[in-house]
Write an enzyme that holds these catalytic residues in place. Structure first.
Site, PDB file in Angstrom:
ATOM      1  N   MET A   1       0.837  -1.201   0.000  1.00 14.19           N
ATOM      2  CA  MET A   1       0.000   0.000   0.000  1.00 14.19           C
ATOM      3  C   MET A   1       0.879   1.261   0.000  1.00 14.19           C
ATOM      4  SD  MET A   1      -3.477  -0.858   1.979  1.00 14.19           S
ATOM      5  CE  MET A   1      -2.892  -0.621   3.645  1.00 14.19           C
TER       6      MET A   1
ATOM      7  N   GLY B   1      11.114  -3.061   5.456  1.00 15.48           N
ATOM      8  CA  GLY B   1      10.355  -4.322   5.426  1.00 15.48           C
ATOM      9  C   GLY B   1       9.880  -4.630   4.011  1.00 15.48           C
ATOM     10  N   HIS B   2       9.323  -3.628   3.352  1.00 18.82           N
ATOM     11  CA  HIS B   2       8.868  -3.814   1.970  1.00 18.82           C
ATOM     12  C   HIS B   2      10.062  -4.135   1.058  1.00 18.82           C
ATOM     13  CE1 HIS B   2       5.699  -0.918   3.523  1.00 18.82           C
ATOM     14  NE2 HIS B   2       4.937  -1.883   3.050  1.00 18.82           N
TER      15      HIS B   2
ATOM     16  N   LYS C   1       4.854 -10.112   9.147  1.00 17.37           N
ATOM     17  CA  LYS C   1       4.323  -9.065  10.020  1.00 17.37           C
ATOM     18  C   LYS C   1       2.789  -9.154  10.067  1.00 17.37           C
ATOM     19  CE  LYS C   1       3.767  -4.851  11.784  1.00 17.37           C
ATOM     20  NZ  LYS C   1       2.917  -4.099  10.911  1.00 17.37           N
ATOM     21  N   ASP C   2       2.177  -9.372   8.893  1.00 17.76           N
ATOM     22  CA  ASP C   2       0.717  -9.541   8.809  1.00 17.76           C
ATOM     23  C   ASP C   2       0.442 -11.034   8.689  1.00 17.76           C
ATOM     24  OD1 ASP C   2      -0.326  -6.572   8.307  1.00 17.76           O
ATOM     25  OD2 ASP C   2       1.557  -6.842   7.244  1.00 17.76           O
TER      26      ASP C   2
ATOM     27  N   SER D   1       6.479  -0.413  10.145  1.00 16.05           N
ATOM     28  CA  SER D   1       5.122  -0.310   9.616  1.00 16.05           C
ATOM     29  C   SER D   1       4.936   1.087   9.054  1.00 16.05           C
ATOM     30  CB  SER D   1       4.106  -0.549  10.739  1.00 16.05           C
ATOM     31  OG  SER D   1       2.824  -0.125  10.335  1.00 16.05           O
ATOM     32  N   SER D   2       4.198   1.187   7.953  1.00 16.23           N
ATOM     33  CA  SER D   2       3.899   2.519   7.402  1.00 16.23           C
ATOM     34  C   SER D   2       3.176   3.345   8.450  1.00 16.23           C
ATOM     35  CB  SER D   2       3.027   2.385   6.157  1.00 16.23           C
ATOM     36  OG  SER D   2       3.601   1.462   5.259  1.00 16.23           O
ATOM     37  N   ARG D   3       2.398   2.680   9.298  1.00 12.82           N
ATOM     38  CA  ARG D   3       1.602   3.384  10.307  1.00 12.82           C
ATOM     39  C   ARG D   3       2.446   3.977  11.437  1.00 12.82           C
ATOM     40  NH1 ARG D   3      -2.282  -0.471   8.549  1.00 12.82           N
ATOM     41  NH2 ARG D   3      -4.250   0.587   8.140  1.00 12.82           N
TER      42      ARG D   3
HETATM   43  P1  AMP Z   1       1.424  -2.887   3.492  1.00  8.32           P
HETATM   44  O1  AMP Z   1       2.033  -1.862   2.583  1.00  8.32           O
HETATM   45  O2  AMP Z   1       1.435  -2.488   4.936  1.00  8.32           O
HETATM   46  O3  AMP Z   1       0.104  -3.390   2.995  1.00  8.32           O
HETATM   47  O4  AMP Z   1       2.400  -4.136   3.441  1.00  8.32           O
HETATM   48  C1  AMP Z   1       2.787  -4.719   2.225  1.00  8.32           C
HETATM   49  C2  AMP Z   1       3.547  -5.985   2.524  1.00  8.32           C
HETATM   50  O5  AMP Z   1       4.676  -5.676   3.323  1.00  8.32           O
HETATM   51  C3  AMP Z   1       2.714  -7.001   3.323  1.00  8.32           C
HETATM   52  O6  AMP Z   1       2.993  -8.302   2.828  1.00  8.32           O
HETATM   53  C4  AMP Z   1       3.240  -6.822   4.724  1.00  8.32           C
HETATM   54  O7  AMP Z   1       3.110  -7.987   5.515  1.00  8.32           O
HETATM   55  C5  AMP Z   1       4.707  -6.513   4.462  1.00  8.32           C
HETATM   56  N1  AMP Z   1       5.318  -5.837   5.603  1.00  8.32           N
HETATM   57  C6  AMP Z   1       4.850  -4.759   6.271  1.00  8.32           C
HETATM   58  N2  AMP Z   1       5.666  -4.457   7.297  1.00  8.32           N
HETATM   59  C7  AMP Z   1       6.666  -5.374   7.288  1.00  8.32           C
HETATM   60  C8  AMP Z   1       7.834  -5.602   8.099  1.00  8.32           C
HETATM   61  N3  AMP Z   1       8.114  -4.837   9.141  1.00  8.32           N
HETATM   62  N4  AMP Z   1       8.633  -6.643   7.782  1.00  8.32           N
HETATM   63  C9  AMP Z   1       8.348  -7.445   6.723  1.00  8.32           C
HETATM   64  N5  AMP Z   1       7.276  -7.272   5.920  1.00  8.32           N
HETATM   65  C10 AMP Z   1       6.452  -6.258   6.194  1.00  8.32           C
END
Ligand code: AMP
Length: 298
Positions: free
Chosen positions: A30, A36-37, A149-150, A185-187
């Site tokens: 997102m 992480g990404h 993470k999720d 986390s983006s949050r």
């Molecule tokens: P998001 O942009 O938050 O929807 O996350 C996109 C992908 O990145 C999802 O598969 C998440 O599980 C992964 N993700 C988010 N935070 C982390 C993190 N700290 N370490 C590894 N993967 C992450």
């Protein structure tokens, strides 16, 4: 790195890559990217010839429009990070492109989405699986990478892929953390300085639970109590849930005699954060450490 916004153009790119015999790896996000990404893109690179990352803030998985409108965005920085990480294509569709007027089909995974985060957010995972199913049909990956993470999201997607006979390998990537333990986390961008410190209670709660297991405690109630106490002692945090569950079925378990997922959600100020680890009697491992065999059985 090429940016594609159109669905048909993305499908044509995927068809051409497949025709050349290239393996396509896919990392859906997102946006507002962090290390992480980036680690997921690097993981995808190891399993594929070409890597596609998507940025799409999916309205279907947000409970309220406000929450979605305030979701952090920085396309310029994201583009740079993805390009540097070796992404071949950024798929960047608009909301109207992804959800044209009249759409009435969703993909819903039942049991594994009902507990944990699904209890307080009953429509969230159907939003996730619907958009991921659509993205899979657009990007046509051989392999897709999601973060542990999720964890519940990863389990739900594995279930969807299995149930709908999608010919896609799903890989779970380890949780990437800040130096002090906070899961990236983006949050986290929403957190004030005081909240940023308070947010550490999640990873501390996991570490406390892991220490209990290392001391030979297997009783789930005692382990949960130790973890919950850490979060309750943090005045800026409000626990949503702390659950011990089977890592494959996500059904609650009452001990860590077999490896168990410890999953947490807490609100720190107005920001909802999640974290998890796998507790195991043999060796207490964070879910970032090799869980290969466990995950491949999910
Ligand atoms: P998001 O942009 O938050 O929807 O996350 C996109 C992908 O990145 C999802 O598969 C998440 O599980 C992964 N993700 C988010 N935070 C982390 C993190 N700290 N370490 C590894 N993967 C992450």
């Amino acid at each position: 790195m090429q940016t594609i916004t159109d669905i048909r153009a993305m499908q044509q790119w995927a068809d051409a890559a497949r025709l050349r015999g290239q393996r396509i790896g896919f990392v859906p996000t997102m946006g507002y990217l962090h290390a992480g990404h980036v680690s997921l893109v690097e993981l995808a690179r190891r399993h594929a010839d070409r890597v596609v990352a998507s940025i799409f803030v999916n309205p279907l998985q947000f409970a309220a429009n406000q929450e979605m409108d305030r979701y952090p965005r920085d396309l310029e920085r994201d583009t740079k990070l993805l390009s540097e990480a070796g992404t071949d294509v950024l798929f960047l569709p608009s909301t109207e492109t992804m959800y044209p007027q009249g759409a009435q089909t969703t993909v819903k995974v039942e049991r594994v989405t009902q507990g944990l985060c699904g209890a307080a957010r009953p429509t969230h995972f159907a939003g996730v699986t619907t958009v991921v199913a659509k993205l899979f049909h657009i990007v046509k990956p051989h392999v897709a990478v999601f973060g542990r993470k999720d964890f519940q999201q990863l389990v739900a997607i594995r279930r969807m892929v299995l149930d709908l006979n999608m010919d896609i390998e799903i890989i779970g990537g380890p949780i990437v953390r800040e130096a002090d333990g906070l899961a990236m986390s983006s949050r986290n961008a929403y957190l004030s300085a005081a909240e940023r410190k308070a947010a550490l209670c999640l990873s501390r709660a996991l570490a406390t639970a892991a220490a209990e297991v290392e001391h030979g405690i297997v009783d789930g109630a005692r382990i949960l109590d130790a973890a919950q106490r850490v979060i309750r002692n943090e005045p800026l945090a409000r626990l949503e849930y702390a659950t011990l569950a089977d890592p494959e079925t996500l059904e609650e378990v009452s001990s860590v005699r077999a490896p168990a997922l410890l999953a947490l959600a807490a609100h720190v100020g107005k920001t909802r954060l999640i974290d998890n680890c796998i507790l195991s009697r043999e060796s207490t491992v964070e879910s970032r450490e090799p869980l290969g065999t466990l995950n491949s059985r999910l």
